[in-house]
Scaffold this active site. Structure first.
Site, PDB file in Angstrom:
ATOM      1  CB  CYS A  28       3.738  -0.471   2.597  1.00 13.96           C
ATOM      2  SG  CYS A  28       2.408  -1.297   3.491  1.00 13.96           S
ATOM      3  CB  CYS A  34      -0.912  -0.006   1.223  1.00 11.89           C
ATOM      4  SG  CYS A  34      -0.020   0.101   2.791  1.00 11.89           S
TER       5      CYS A  34
END
Length: 81
Positions: free
Chosen positions: A13, A10
């Protein structure tokens, strides 16, 4: 120093990975950074929300993206340990 960024890929991240690499560069330390997207491995750390930061096999941060100053603080503590 071995650093793992745990997450599904994501945007948060990716942000954690970027901020961590910036902190490493600013401190001028040697570190291997690995992105871990395998859910089995992530769950093996007991992490239920991502992103998470693991340093030398120990979970240091879960579920948030700190600023670079906080990352540097975490890295410096690890260097002194």
């Amino acid at each position: 120093m071995e650093i793992e960024i745990l997450g599904s890929g994501c945007s948060n991240c990716a942000k954690l990975e970027k901020v961590t690499k910036e902190g490493i560069a600013q401190l001028g330390i040697e570190a291997q950074v690995e992105k871990v997207e395998d859910m089995q491995k992530i769950m093996s750390y007991g992490v239920m929300s991502t992103p998470a930061l693991v340093i030398n096999g120990v979970v240091k941060l879960v579920g948030k993206v700190p600023n670079k100053a906080k990352i540097i603080e975490i890295l410096e503590k690890e260097l002194k340990a």
